[in-house]
Scaffold this motif. Structure first.
Motif, short mmCIF file in Angstrom:
data_model
loop_
_atom_site.label_atom_id
_atom_site.label_comp_id
_atom_site.label_asym_id
_atom_site.label_seq_id
_atom_site.Cartn_x
_atom_site.Cartn_y
_atom_site.Cartn_z
N GLU A 1 0.83 -1.20 0.00
CA GLU A 1 0.00 0.00 0.00
C GLU A 1 0.87 1.26 0.00
O GLU A 1 0.54 2.27 -0.63
N ILE A 2 2.01 1.19 0.70
CA ILE A 2 2.95 2.32 0.71
C ILE A 2 3.52 2.54 -0.69
O ILE A 2 3.58 3.67 -1.18
N LEU A 3 3.92 1.45 -1.34
CA LEU A 3 4.44 1.58 -2.70
C LEU A 3 3.38 2.16 -3.63
O LEU A 3 3.69 3.03 -4.46
N LYS A 4 2.15 1.74 -3.47
CA LYS A 4 1.06 2.28 -4.30
C LYS A 4 0.94 3.78 -4.11
O LYS A 4 0.81 4.54 -5.08
N PRO B 1 7.27 -10.33 8.20
CA PRO B 1 7.12 -9.10 8.98
C PRO B 1 8.49 -8.49 9.26
O PRO B 1 9.48 -9.21 9.41
N ALA B 2 8.54 -7.15 9.29
CA ALA B 2 9.81 -6.46 9.54
C ALA B 2 10.44 -6.94 10.84
O ALA B 2 9.77 -7.02 11.87
N GLN B 3 11.73 -7.25 10.78
CA GLN B 3 12.44 -7.75 11.96
C GLN B 3 13.25 -6.65 12.65
O GLN B 3 14.18 -6.91 13.41
N GLY B 4 12.92 -5.41 12.38
CA GLY B 4 13.60 -4.27 12.98
C GLY B 4 12.86 -3.00 12.63
O GLY B 4 11.77 -3.03 12.05
N LYS B 5 13.45 -1.88 12.95
CA LYS B 5 12.82 -0.57 12.73
C LYS B 5 12.69 -0.27 11.24
O LYS B 5 13.58 -0.55 10.46
N SER B 6 11.59 0.32 10.87
CA SER B 6 11.37 0.75 9.49
C SER B 6 11.75 2.22 9.34
O SER B 6 11.46 3.04 10.21
N GLU B 7 12.38 2.54 8.21
CA GLU B 7 12.75 3.93 7.92
C GLU B 7 11.52 4.81 7.68
O GLU B 7 11.62 6.04 7.68
N VAL B 8 10.37 4.19 7.45
CA VAL B 8 9.17 4.98 7.13
C VAL B 8 8.23 5.13 8.32
O VAL B 8 7.13 5.66 8.18
N GLU B 9 8.67 4.67 9.49
CA GLU B 9 7.84 4.86 10.69
C GLU B 9 7.58 6.34 10.90
O GLU B 9 8.48 7.17 10.78
N GLY B 10 6.33 6.67 11.20
CA GLY B 10 5.98 8.08 11.39
C GLY B 10 5.60 8.78 10.11
O GLY B 10 5.05 9.88 10.13
N ILE B 11 5.91 8.15 8.97
CA ILE B 11 5.53 8.72 7.66
C ILE B 11 4.38 7.90 7.07
O ILE B 11 3.37 8.45 6.63
N PHE B 12 4.56 6.58 7.10
CA PHE B 12 3.52 5.66 6.61
C PHE B 12 3.15 4.69 7.73
O PHE B 12 3.99 4.30 8.54
N ASP B 13 1.88 4.29 7.74
CA ASP B 13 1.40 3.39 8.78
C ASP B 13 1.91 1.97 8.57
O ASP B 13 2.09 1.52 7.44
N PRO B 14 2.10 1.21 9.69
CA PRO B 14 2.42 -0.20 9.58
C PRO B 14 1.18 -0.98 9.11
O PRO B 14 0.11 -0.37 8.97
#
Length: 234
Positions: free
Chosen positions: A25-28, A52-65
């Motif tokens: 959905e983020i890519l879309k 599932p992501a095994q660590g922090k995502s660079e897009v946290e706070g920008i796009f929803d999990p």
């Protein structure tokens, strides 16, 4: 076969592979920065990666999990975990929801997309689905695992391919190395970093031209195959 004007164009169908620790959905959302005139020419299907992501995502706070990753890797990016499982997962989706004409990938999804034609040709991936014919690679690079690379890039990638290279992208050098393994790639340069850029007038023209070229290739081939099947001669 009739003249070029008689060819019925259909939209190329791309399976879209998102970046590391993001989701389909983020890519879309990112791809929809492009104008409707481009999006209307493509049939885009977005797939979430299997893990599932095994660590922090660079897009946290920008796009929803939630956030996902295609496979895991060591610090040098030379050893992969769950890579074969990733390939099987993509193939299973393609069997159930295909056929697809090609891949559109960003970041980790772009690296994977560019490796798949060679892996398919070697018979180590996507053996149950039609041949991959086209690639759209955004912020891509070669996979570095020796066991994967020797199969993925054993010969030039002959799929017509469109590549986005960002001047400020930390992967720019590696994206250029990937180009060396591609036969006659189309390259759109943009001033941004590791992102899916908006299209300026020149890049819009280049992308539209690329899409229209592959539309014509698909439709001409399919119409030719249709006539061949209809030909009653022995």
């Amino acid at each position: 076969m009739g003249s070029e004007g008689d060819v019925v164009l259909r939209k190329p169908r791309f399976l879209c592979l998102h970046g590391f620790r993001t989701n389909g959905e983020i890519l879309k959302t990112q791809v929809h920065k492009w104008p409707q005139s481009v999006l209307a020419k493509l049939d885009l299907v977005y797939l979430n990666a299997p893990f599932p992501a095994q660590g922090k995502s660079e897009v946290e706070g920008i796009f929803d999990p939630p956030y996902y990753e295609w496979f895991q890797f060591n610090k040098e990016f030379t050893e992969y975990t769950n890579f074969d499982e990733c390939l099987a997962y993509i193939e299973d989706f393609m069997v159930k929801h295909g056929p697809f004409d090609g891949f559109l990938g960003f970041s980790q999804g772009a690296m994977l997309s560019a490796a798949l034609p060679g892996l398919q040709e070697k018979g180590v991936a996507l053996t149950k689905v039609p041949k991959i014919k086209y690639l759209i690679i955004i912020g891509g690079a070669k996979l570095k695992s020796p066991s994967v690379a020797e199969k993925a890039y054993f010969a030039p990638i002959h799929c017509p391919s469109l590549h986005f290279l960002g001047e400020a992208d930390f992967l720019k050098q590696y994206g250029q190395e990937l180009l060396e393994s591609c036969f006659d790639p189309v390259v759109i340069h943009h001033p941004k970093g590791h992102t899916i850029p908006r299209l300026d007038e020149k890049s819009l023209q280049m992308m539209t031209s690329f899409i229209e070229r592959i539309q014509m290739m698909i439709s001409t081939k399919e119409q030719s195959a249709c006539f061949t099947r209809a030909d009653p001669s022995p």
